[in-house]
Scaffold this motif. Structure first.
Motif: not given
Length: 495
Positions: A202-208, A227, A230
Motif C-alpha cells: 500500500p502507498i501509505e506503507l512505503k516509508p515502513e 504489517t 493488498k
C-alpha cells in the motif's frame, strides 16, 4: 569402433597421469615416483605399462597389481559410457574429465584426470599419458551443495507461504506459486521490479517498507514483522514478514528470500476471542454494576421526594442529584465501551486515568467481597501508546482475578512505576494477598481452556497476554501459595 581404438581413447584412466618412459629415462622419474597424483602411461590398446606409487595411497593397489591391466576395466560402468558419449580425446589430443575408479576394497573413488595422446612422426598413437587427482572431497562438497540447493528450491516452490527472491540490486528474480495464488500478479508483472515498487505494498506503507528493507539488509535474519499487504483485487491482508540472506558458493550474500505469511484469519480469530472475552467480563460485572447504580438512584429518589414536600433549599439537592447522575453515566459508559466491539486503534494515553476509570468500575465488586483497592503511582508517569479499550480489558481481568483469589477479603495494590530496568518502559503491577498459584499451574498459564475456576474458560489470561504483546509489552507472573500473586506488565512509553 575397434576395441584397440575405443580403449585407446579411454586409456586415460580417471586415476592416471602418464609420464613418458623417455622422460623417466632422462632423469625426471622422481616426479612420478614422488607425486601425490597418480601418474600412468598406457599402450594404444589400453594396457597400463606404468603407474606411479601414489596408486597405493589413493586406490589400495600395489603398482604390480595395476600394471598389465586395461585401465578402463577399473572404471564405474556409467562413467565408461559417459566417456564414449562425450567423445573424450576425439577432437583433441589433450582432454580433462572426471570419473569413478574402483578401490581395491570395492568402493569407488572420484578422480579428475588430464590425459594426453602421444603420437609418432606418422601421427599414429604411441602411448597415452595421464595424471589423476583424487577429488572425492570436492565431489562430496558439490553433492552436499547441490542437495542444499535442491532442498532450497523445493522449500521455495512447495511452500504454502508466498516467497520472493531478491538479488543484490533488491529486485525480484523469482517467486513461488503461492505468491501468485495469494496476490494475483503473474511472473511477468513482478519479476524484475524493485522490492519497493511491488504493487502489493500500500502507498501509505512505503516509508515502513523502506525501513524494513534496510533492516533486512543489515541483519542475517529478519523475523516476525506484522504489517498489511493488498491483493490485485484490492483485498487487504494482514501478513507476517520474515526474511533470510541467501549465500553463494563463496559464502558471500547474493540475495535475500522474503516470506509473507498470510495471518488474516489468525488475526480475525484473535479479535473474535478478545471480543468474546470482553462480553464475558461485562456480563460478570453486571451484578456489581447494578449495586453501583442502585445507590445514587436511591439518593436521587429521596431528594425528589424532599423537593416534592415543598422544602425551599432545592439548589443543594439539585447539585447532589446532578453529581449522582454523572456518576451513573460514567459507570454505564465504561460498561458499554467495554462490551462494544471496536477496531484496534492506538492513541497516546495517560495510564493513570485509565486505571482510575477501571477502579471506579470495580469498586463496588471489590467492596462486596471485602476487598480494598490501593493505588501507588509515581508522580510523573509518561504517556503510553495503547488501545485504551483493550488495555482496560486487561486491567479489569487481572483485578477481577485478584478479587476472586481473596474470598476472605484483603488488599489489592496497583503499582505504577516510571523507572525500571528499561527506561523506555513503564512498570505496572497488580499485587494481591490471595491464595496464590501452585507452581505446576503457573507453568500452564496462557494455555487456552486451562483453568482452575468452575465457570472459567481459561481464555482470560491468554487474551490479556496477547493484548500486551500487541502493545509491544511483556508480562510476567510471580506467585507463592497462600501468600499471593504479583502480575508485572512492562509497556513502552511514547515520546
Amino acid at each position: 569402433m575397434s576395441r584397440s581404438l575405443s580403449i585407446g581413447k579411454s586409456l586415460v584412466s580417471t586415476d592416471l597421469l602418464v609420464i613418458s618412459h623417455t622422460e623417466k629415462n632422462c632423469g625426471k622419474g622422481w616426479i612420478s615416483e614422488n607425486a601425490q597424483d597418480i601418474i600412468t602411461f598406457a599402450t594404444p590398446d589400453g594396457v597400463v605399462r606404468y603407474v606411479s606409487p601414489a596408486i597405493k595411497t589413493s586406490l589400495g593397489y600395489e603398482p604390480d597389481e595395476y600394471v598389465g591391466k586395461v585401465a578402463i576395466d577399473f572404471w564405474h560402468p556409467d562413467d565408461v559410457a559417459s566417456f564414449i558419449d562425450e567423445n573424450i580425446l576425439q577432437k583433441s589430443d589433450v582432454d580433462t574429465f572426471t570419473s569413478r575408479v574402483r578401490h581395491k576394497q570395492g568402493h569407488y573413488v572420484w578422480f579428475e584426470t588430464t590425459a594426453k595422446i602421444i603420437r609418432n612422426d606418422d601421427r599414429q598413437i604411441v602411448k597415452v599419458l595421464a595424471v589423476g587427482r583424487d577429488i572425492s572431497e570436492r565431489k562430496r562438497a558439490e553433492q552436499e551443495l547441490k542437495a542444499a540447493k535442491d532442498q532450497l528450491e523445493s522449500f521455495i516452490d512447495r511452500n504454502v507461504d508466498p516467497i520472493l527472491i531478491l538479488n543484490l540490486e533488491e529486485k525480484v528474480v523469482r517467486f513461488n506459486h503461492a505468491f501468485e495464488k495469494t496476490y494475483g500478479w503473474t511472473e511477468s508483472q513482478i519479476v524484475g521490479l524493485h522490492l519497493l515498487d511491488l504493487p502489493n505494498i500500500p502507498i501509505e506503507l512505503k516509508p515502513e517498507a523502506i525501513h524494513n528493507l534496510a533492516r533486512i539488509k543489515s541483519i542475517e535474519a529478519f523475523e516476525g514483522h506484522e504489517t498489511i499487504r493488498k491483493r490485485k483485487d484490492g483485498v487487504i491482508l494482514t501478513v507476517m514478514i520474515s526474511s533470510f540472506a541467501m549465500r553463494g558458493e563463496n559464502g558471500h550474500i547474493n540475495g535475500w528470500a522474503l516470506i509473507l505469511r498470510d495471518i488474516t484469519d489468525k488475526k480475525q480469530a484473535e479479535e473474535l476471542m478478545i471480543r468474546s472475552e470482553k462480553l464475558s467480563i461485562a456480563g460478570q460485572l453486571a451484578a456489581g454494576i447494578a449495586h453501583e447504580i442502585r445507590n445514587p438512584i436511591t439518593a436521587i429518589k429521596g431528594f425528589v421526594q424532599l423537593m416534592k414536600s415543598g422544602i425551599v433549599e432545592k439548589k443543594m439537592y439539585l447539585d447532589i442529584m446532578a453529581s449522582e447522575i454523572e456518576r451513573i453515566e460514567m459507570i454505564l459508559s465504561e460498561l458499554l465501551i467495554l462490551a462494544k466491539p471496536q477496531i484496534f486503534q492506538t492513541e497516546r494515553k495517560d495510564i493513570r486515568k485509565l486505571l482510575a476509570q477501571v477502579t471506579t468500575l470495580l469498586d463496588t465488586h471489590a467492596i462486596i467481597n471485602n476487598v480494598q483497592i490501593i493505588t501507588e503511582f509515581d508522580p510523573e508517569i509518561p504517556l503510553i501508546l495503547c488501545d485504551e479499550n483493550q488495555l482496560k480489558q486487561v486491567c479489569i481481568n487481572f483485578i477481577k482475578n485478584s478479587i476472586e483469589a481473596m474470598p476472605k477479603g484483603g488488599n489489592i495494590v496497583i503499582q505504577l512505576k516510571s523507572k525500571n530496568e528499561n527506561p523506555n518502559h513503564i512498570l505496572l503491577r497488580f499485587i494481591d494477598q490471595g491464595c496464590g498459584i501452585p507452581e505446576h499451574i503457573l507453568s500452564k498459564l496462557g494455555e487456552p481452556f486451562y483453568t482452575t475456576k468452575e465457570t472459567g474458560t481459561g481464555l482470560g489470561f491468554m487474551v490479556s497476554k496477547r493484548i500486551i504483546e500487541n502493545h509491544n509489552g511483556e508480562i510476567a507472573v510471580f506467585s507463592e501459595e497462600n501468600k499471593g500473586t504479583t502480575i508485572e506488565i512492562s509497556l513502552p512509553i511514547t515520546h
